[in-house]
Design a protein around this motif. Structure first.
Motif, short mmCIF file in Angstrom:
data_model
loop_
_atom_site.label_atom_id
_atom_site.label_comp_id
_atom_site.label_asym_id
_atom_site.label_seq_id
_atom_site.Cartn_x
_atom_site.Cartn_y
_atom_site.Cartn_z
N ALA A 165 -15.16 14.56 10.97
CA ALA A 165 -14.89 13.71 9.81
C ALA A 165 -14.98 12.23 10.17
O ALA A 165 -14.67 11.84 11.31
N PRO A 166 -15.39 11.39 9.24
CA PRO A 166 -15.43 9.96 9.50
C PRO A 166 -14.03 9.36 9.61
O PRO A 166 -13.08 9.86 8.99
N ILE A 167 -13.91 8.30 10.40
CA ILE A 167 -12.62 7.62 10.59
C ILE A 167 -12.69 6.27 9.88
O ILE A 167 -13.61 5.48 10.12
N THR A 168 -11.73 6.02 8.99
CA THR A 168 -11.72 4.81 8.18
C THR A 168 -10.44 4.02 8.42
O THR A 168 -9.35 4.61 8.46
N GLN A 169 -10.57 2.71 8.56
CA GLN A 169 -9.41 1.85 8.72
C GLN A 169 -8.79 1.56 7.35
O GLN A 169 -9.49 1.27 6.38
N VAL A 170 -7.47 1.64 7.29
CA VAL A 170 -6.75 1.38 6.04
C VAL A 170 -6.54 -0.13 5.87
O VAL A 170 -6.17 -0.82 6.83
N ASP A 171 -6.76 -0.62 4.67
CA ASP A 171 -6.49 -2.02 4.35
C ASP A 171 -4.97 -2.23 4.31
O ASP A 171 -4.27 -1.60 3.51
N LEU A 172 -4.46 -3.09 5.17
CA LEU A 172 -3.02 -3.30 5.28
C LEU A 172 -2.56 -4.61 4.64
O LEU A 172 -1.48 -5.11 4.95
N SER A 173 -3.35 -5.15 3.75
CA SER A 173 -2.98 -6.41 3.11
C SER A 173 -1.74 -6.28 2.22
O SER A 173 -1.11 -7.27 1.87
N PHE A 174 -1.38 -5.04 1.86
CA PHE A 174 -0.21 -4.82 1.01
C PHE A 174 1.10 -5.03 1.76
O PHE A 174 2.15 -5.18 1.14
N LEU A 175 1.06 -4.99 3.09
CA LEU A 175 2.29 -5.08 3.87
C LEU A 175 2.99 -6.41 3.64
O LEU A 175 2.38 -7.46 3.64
N SER A 176 4.30 -6.31 3.46
CA SER A 176 5.11 -7.51 3.29
C SER A 176 6.23 -7.51 4.31
O SER A 176 6.59 -6.47 4.88
N GLU A 177 6.79 -8.66 4.56
CA GLU A 177 7.90 -8.75 5.51
C GLU A 177 9.10 -7.95 5.02
O GLU A 177 9.87 -7.41 5.81
N ALA A 178 9.26 -7.87 3.71
CA ALA A 178 10.41 -7.15 3.16
C ALA A 178 10.40 -5.68 3.54
O ALA A 178 11.44 -5.09 3.82
N SER A 179 9.17 -5.08 3.59
CA SER A 179 9.08 -3.65 3.89
C SER A 179 9.43 -3.33 5.33
O SER A 179 9.79 -2.20 5.65
N SER A 180 9.31 -4.32 6.22
CA SER A 180 9.58 -4.06 7.63
C SER A 180 10.87 -4.71 8.12
O SER A 180 11.21 -4.61 9.29
N SER A 181 11.59 -5.39 7.21
CA SER A 181 12.81 -6.07 7.63
C SER A 181 14.08 -5.33 7.25
O SER A 181 15.18 -5.75 7.60
N LYS A 182 13.93 -4.23 6.49
CA LYS A 182 15.13 -3.50 6.05
C LYS A 182 15.76 -2.69 7.16
O LYS A 182 16.94 -2.35 7.11
N SER A 183 14.96 -2.34 8.15
CA SER A 183 15.49 -1.59 9.29
C SER A 183 14.69 -1.99 10.53
O SER A 183 13.59 -2.51 10.42
#
Length: 359
Positions: free
Chosen positions: A204-222
């Motif tokens: 199967a082909p390997i595709t990179q996911v667009d991570l532009s949606f990531l915000s600091e809020a999603s990674s700062s809760k824990s």
């Protein structure tokens, strides 16, 4: 005559309804597309995630499967290569490469899953009922405003599933009637990974996911603190072919070392009941049962285990169960294939004496 006519009319109506359900089921199978949320370690997809692929195949043979991996570093890309050739149904491997996913935190992973689902529009999302899957799925389902189906052990139709209730003493058939995606966690012990060999051309082909949606809020809760685990060469408890388990009957942490010696000889993993964990004999990562790990090894040997419902829920699918207990009326004997009524320390001593060391 009127009664006969009513019976015939009822039969025809049921037949039409059954036919309509079959047609609807076939149409649903043709529209199935599945996202499998996979875990990886050491550059390989974990066996529990390969079981999730088997569950995707059970939904529909024509299933279009995308497999989602996240993490960072070279091991992630090695795991992606392994995933691309892991199952004939895998159409695409999606890779999210970021330090944010270096550890299995539910908050950023849930944001990732929502973003991938919104772009892919999958009909089903599957994860294994591991600690990671149990942590991630409810949060991601809340973000997508759907209700997940948990602990699925069998799939009869694309939206009809079997799951255990009452600590595994009953099986419940449920139909998912909500909006897409149908999100579910599966018991990996109930779905055997494929043994079919993949051709080198079917990768199967390997595709990179667009991570532009990531915000600091999603990674700062824990935040990740550390991982504490036993440093041992014994196999992982959840995937071991042989499991040796001890209960409160072993009486002390010192006596558990006898069990560990037997496990070394058998090449087995060591498990424990909740009572033994609560007594401090072993760490809770070895707990087998409803609130611990679900195992289904080829051989399960229980020493001093009474067989409480919560424990049986975690090991009743084992292929062969051997129980050693001095109480002849212990519930464990009701599910055991072989039982020894006697002193567990005498039995352990004889086994350690007669079984040679593993080379």
């Amino acid at each position: 005559m009127a009664m006969a006519a009513a019976l015939v009319a009822g039969a025809l109506q049921r037949g039409r309804a059954g036919g309509a359900r079959n047609v609807a089921g076939e149409a649903l199978r043709r529209l199935v597309s599945t996202l499998v949320v996979a875990e990886h370690e050491g550059g390989l997809v974990k066996p529990s995630s390969l079981s999730a692929l088997a569950a995707a195949e059970a939904i529909a043979k024509e299933n279009k499967v995308s497999l989602l991996l996240a993490g960072s570093g070279p091991t992630l890309h090695k795991a992606a290569e392994h995933a691309a050739a892991s199952h004939p149904l895998v159409n695409e491997v999606l890779v999210a490469d970021s330090d944010v996913f270096a550890h299995p935190l539910a908050e950023p992973w849930a944001e990732l899953l929502r973003s991938v689902q919104q772009k892919g529009g999958y009909s089903h999302v599957i994860a294994s009922s591991t600690s990671f899957g149990k942590n991630l799925l409810p949060r991601a389902a809340a973000l997508l405003d759907v209700s997940p189906v948990t602990d699925v052990t069998a799939i009869t139709e694309p939206r009809v599933f079997v799951r255990p209730i009452y600590a595994g003493n009953a099986l419940c058939t449920v139909r998912y009637t909500g909006e897409n995606p149908c999100m579910m966690s599966i018991r990996s012990t109930s779905f055997s990974p494929t043994t079919e060999s993949m051709s080198e051309t079917k990768v199967a082909p390997i595709t990179q996911v667009d991570l532009s949606f990531l915000s600091e809020a999603s990674s700062s809760k824990s935040s990740w603190v550390n991982l504490t685990s036993q440093d041992t060469e014994r196999p992982d408890l959840a995937n071991a072919r042989v499991v040796v388990t001890g209960g409160r009957g072993l009486k002390s942490a010192e006596n558990f070392k006898l069990l560990e010696q037997l496990a070394e000889k058998l090449g087995a993993a060591v498990g424990a009941t909740r009572a033994a964990v609560d007594a401090g004999y072993v760490p809770n990562e070895l707990q087998v049962g409803q609130t611990g790990k679900i195992v289904a090894p080829e051989l399960y040997i229980a020493f001093g285990v009474s067989g409480a419902i919560q424990h049986l829920a975690g090991m009743r699918d084992s292929k062969v169960i051997v129980a050693v207990n001095k109480d002849a009326d212990a519930p464990i004997f009701q599910v055991a294939d072989y039982g020894i009524v006697g002193d567990l320390f005498e039995v352990l001593g004889q086994l350690l004496e007669k079984i040679p060391d593993k080379k």
